[in-house]
Design an enzyme around this catalytic site. Sequence first.
Site, mmCIF file in Angstrom:
data_model
loop_
_atom_site.group_PDB
_atom_site.id
_atom_site.type_symbol
_atom_site.label_atom_id
_atom_site.label_comp_id
_atom_site.label_asym_id
_atom_site.label_seq_id
_atom_site.Cartn_x
_atom_site.Cartn_y
_atom_site.Cartn_z
ATOM 1 N N TYR A 80 68.838 -9.528 -71.512
ATOM 2 C CA TYR A 80 69.094 -10.029 -72.871
ATOM 3 C C TYR A 80 68.773 -9.018 -73.963
ATOM 4 C CZ TYR A 80 68.021 -12.009 -77.375
ATOM 5 O OH TYR A 80 67.957 -12.189 -78.718
ATOM 6 N N CYS A 130 98.680 -8.713 -58.511
ATOM 7 C CA CYS A 130 98.016 -9.309 -59.680
ATOM 8 C C CYS A 130 98.419 -8.622 -60.982
ATOM 9 C CB CYS A 130 96.501 -9.256 -59.503
ATOM 10 S SG CYS A 130 95.961 -9.902 -57.919
ATOM 11 N N LYS A 182 68.047 -17.611 -74.551
ATOM 12 C CA LYS A 182 68.410 -18.641 -73.577
ATOM 13 C C LYS A 182 69.925 -18.550 -73.414
ATOM 14 C CE LYS A 182 65.989 -21.707 -75.915
ATOM 15 N NZ LYS A 182 65.314 -22.903 -76.424
ATOM 16 N N THR A 213 92.740 -17.455 -34.408
ATOM 17 C CA THR A 213 93.613 -18.616 -34.263
ATOM 18 C C THR A 213 93.303 -19.279 -32.919
ATOM 19 O OG1 THR A 213 95.315 -17.375 -33.111
ATOM 20 C CG2 THR A 213 95.418 -17.353 -35.528
ATOM 21 N N ASP A 264 96.300 -15.629 -47.908
ATOM 22 C CA ASP A 264 96.924 -16.846 -48.456
ATOM 23 C C ASP A 264 97.477 -17.766 -47.376
ATOM 24 O OD1 ASP A 264 96.463 -15.608 -50.846
ATOM 25 O OD2 ASP A 264 98.564 -15.470 -51.465
HETATM 26 P P1 FAD Z 1 100.165 -10.783 -49.755
HETATM 27 O O1 FAD Z 1 99.329 -9.852 -50.522
HETATM 28 O O2 FAD Z 1 101.178 -11.580 -50.513
HETATM 29 O O3 FAD Z 1 100.891 -9.982 -48.625
HETATM 30 C C1 FAD Z 1 101.719 -10.604 -47.703
HETATM 31 C C2 FAD Z 1 102.842 -9.670 -47.331
HETATM 32 O O4 FAD Z 1 103.347 -10.063 -46.083
HETATM 33 C C3 FAD Z 1 104.026 -9.739 -48.288
HETATM 34 O O5 FAD Z 1 104.270 -8.495 -48.889
HETATM 35 C C4 FAD Z 1 105.206 -10.184 -47.431
HETATM 36 O O6 FAD Z 1 106.392 -9.511 -47.737
HETATM 37 C C5 FAD Z 1 104.733 -9.813 -46.051
HETATM 38 N N1 FAD Z 1 105.307 -10.655 -45.001
HETATM 39 C C6 FAD Z 1 105.378 -12.019 -44.954
HETATM 40 N N2 FAD Z 1 105.940 -12.433 -43.819
HETATM 41 C C7 FAD Z 1 106.241 -11.328 -43.116
HETATM 42 C C8 FAD Z 1 106.840 -11.117 -41.848
HETATM 43 N N3 FAD Z 1 107.219 -12.140 -41.116
HETATM 44 N N4 FAD Z 1 106.994 -9.845 -41.432
HETATM 45 C C9 FAD Z 1 106.586 -8.789 -42.189
HETATM 46 N N5 FAD Z 1 106.016 -8.932 -43.395
HETATM 47 C C10 FAD Z 1 105.830 -10.192 -43.844
HETATM 48 N N6 FAD Z 1 94.920 -13.403 -57.055
HETATM 49 C C11 FAD Z 1 93.763 -13.241 -57.736
HETATM 50 O O7 FAD Z 1 92.694 -13.438 -57.151
HETATM 51 N N7 FAD Z 1 93.766 -12.859 -59.045
HETATM 52 C C12 FAD Z 1 94.911 -12.619 -59.717
HETATM 53 O O8 FAD Z 1 94.879 -12.244 -60.906
HETATM 54 C C13 FAD Z 1 96.130 -12.812 -59.041
HETATM 55 N N8 FAD Z 1 97.304 -12.616 -59.690
HETATM 56 C C14 FAD Z 1 98.469 -12.760 -58.997
HETATM 57 C C15 FAD Z 1 99.667 -12.551 -59.670
HETATM 58 C C16 FAD Z 1 100.875 -12.676 -59.001
HETATM 59 C C17 FAD Z 1 102.143 -12.486 -59.744
HETATM 60 C C18 FAD Z 1 100.867 -13.018 -57.620
HETATM 61 C C19 FAD Z 1 102.165 -13.147 -56.876
HETATM 62 C C20 FAD Z 1 99.685 -13.247 -56.949
HETATM 63 C C21 FAD Z 1 98.479 -13.122 -57.625
HETATM 64 N N9 FAD Z 1 97.257 -13.346 -56.988
HETATM 65 C C22 FAD Z 1 96.091 -13.197 -57.674
HETATM 66 C C23 FAD Z 1 97.206 -13.768 -55.572
HETATM 67 C C24 FAD Z 1 96.984 -12.585 -54.654
HETATM 68 O O9 FAD Z 1 97.935 -11.618 -54.909
HETATM 69 C C25 FAD Z 1 97.058 -13.079 -53.208
HETATM 70 O O10 FAD Z 1 96.064 -14.035 -53.024
HETATM 71 C C26 FAD Z 1 96.865 -11.964 -52.203
HETATM 72 O O11 FAD Z 1 97.804 -10.950 -52.383
HETATM 73 C C27 FAD Z 1 96.970 -12.544 -50.796
HETATM 74 O O12 FAD Z 1 96.960 -11.536 -49.838
HETATM 75 P P2 FAD Z 1 97.789 -11.719 -48.494
HETATM 76 O O13 FAD Z 1 97.588 -10.476 -47.715
HETATM 77 O O14 FAD Z 1 97.455 -13.017 -47.889
HETATM 78 O O15 FAD Z 1 99.296 -11.829 -48.955
#
Ligand code: FAD
Length: 558
Positions: free
Chosen positions: A428, A43, A436, A274, A284
């Site tokens: 407040y 982020c 309000k 799952t 995500d």
């Molecule tokens: P991630 O944090 O993306 O982690 C997934 C990781 O898995 C990655 O590093 C990837 O390399 C790794 N991976 C994938 N496949 C494999 C594999 N097969 N083997 C090994 N490793 C693997 N959210 C907010 O709520 N507020 C914000 O302000 C915000 N700003 C953001 C700004 C940016 C630029 C970005 C890119 C995202 C932002 N987000 C924000 C979204 C937030 O970062 C994600 O929702 C969050 O990181 C999701 O977590 P995650 O663990 O699902 O995935």
Amino acid sequence: MATYLIVGGVAGGAGVAARLRRRDEQAEIIIFERGEYISFANCGLPYYAGGVIENRSSLFMMTPELFKRVLNVEARVNSEVVSVDRAQKKVTVRNIKDGTTYVQAYDHLILSPGATPIRPPIPGIDLPSIMTLRSVSDIDRIKASIDRSETKRAMVIGGGFIGLEMAENLKHRGLEVSLVEALEQVMNVIDYDFAAQVQQHMRSKGVSLHLKNPIKGFSEKDGAVLVELKSGKVLETDLVILSIGVRPDTAFLKESGIVLSSTGAIVVDDYFTTNDPSIRALGDAICFTCPLTDHSITVPLAGPANKQARLLADALIDGNKKPYKGTIGTSIAKVFDLTVASTGLNEKTLAASKLPYKSAVIHSSSHAGYYPGSLPLSLKILFHPTTGKVWGAQAVGYDGVDKRIDVISAFIGMDGTVYDLAEFEHAYAPPFSSAKDPINMVGFIGMNALEGISNPIGWKEVDHLIEQGAVVLDIRSEAETMTGGRLPGSINIPHTALRERIAEIPRDKPIVTMCALGMRGYLAERILRGNGFTEVYNLTGGLRSYTTAKSELARLNQ
Ligand code: FAD
């Protein structure tokens, strides 16, 4: 001793590992991360590009060494899980550096692979100056490009949160910035009237917007990127940030037999399990049931991923005791001086889900107007027209946006109604709020609607009512009508003169009362109703909402 393997070492994956260790000192916990870094601040990446976060090292919360020392968790970076063998309970891991593979066995597999930026197959998409943003190496590339003295112009494609944050940060670095969006508005999570405010603010900061303008293709000319829009327009830039959305990064699971949705999201139950009881997933990459619509959704946000991590780890240790309640997509972004935030459903999702709703809008201020430093704040709620259940809220302003949306998010999470908003008790004093609060005010509008005291209508409904013969009663002062514009065919009777001049108002037509912001229109509506007028509506948000949205629509059609 159980062996937990975790795919993905950032928000969700690192969170699960840390909580698991706190709950089970003996377990073997191994994280596989494809990238070079774990637990970094995704982020914060746009702000590092903009120079607001000065030190690259600030982006890293943990290193593999620290993870090992503090948590006794082994984090293997540059390690990509390429397949899952559910029958043998093994994953195959590829070492990104040397290409070798090996197999690792698990008792429990946890998937947090996140989402990958969408790159549509359009001509020129692979040009080196067209970049996406997800990881630290992505931002290193983007920053290196910005730092080149030849880079004077940048184009952001996609007007979502990340796109807008990038636009601001590119501008902050002194570049000439344009933003292209296929839809007719930026920030599709908020409604058009609120997005219109954001668009006007962006233009005032020097960002040129090309809305309702999908991309046709890219090409190169003399070192510059030519961006051809479907409208036929060709724009020239030095750097393109492609930010048109993300999709679950789950290609490696295709042959695994783990059930994926049509969008590639991992289907999980309330305990993140799952279709295989030994495999759970979060972040995500998953889809789950939206608590408001019952539709399957993915919500790519850091807050949910982090909170899911804790619940998931607890479910692994304690069994399935605390079900996940889902997320309603509460989100926020800074767009130059503005803060934009939303929670729950917007008008588009409500309409698509065929859920009935009404809206209430106020243009108010961050705290008592008489106390110095008060700044404009617009707040909108969407609610069920008979039960008053709050579906969603949006806010745009300069101060106090976050607290209003956070409070309403909490109410929605508890099935709150407009009555709850009306009665909400806040801390407040003049520097912080008004006696309000704006939250109470939108609650009052909603309550009045439910109880038949007032009939608020949104800006979109006004033209339709006029077409059907309604008369707009503009109750602003004459001076206001000179500068603030007028609606065609409206009659102007200042609200202080309304009682004396009530005979001028036709009784055989629907009447829409209208003022600058919506409040005096409501007072006029009450006067009319008290004098026997039966079909009366009040334009919620007043002329401000109507003209902001309409002027943006007019631009689109130019
Ligand atoms: P991630 O944090 O993306 O982690 C997934 C990781 O898995 C990655 O590093 C990837 O390399 C790794 N991976 C994938 N496949 C494999 C594999 N097969 N083997 C090994 N490793 C693997 N959210 C907010 O709520 N507020 C914000 O302000 C915000 N700003 C953001 C700004 C940016 C630029 C970005 C890119 C995202 C932002 N987000 C924000 C979204 C937030 O970062 C994600 O929702 C969050 O990181 C999701 O977590 P995650 O663990 O699902 O995935």
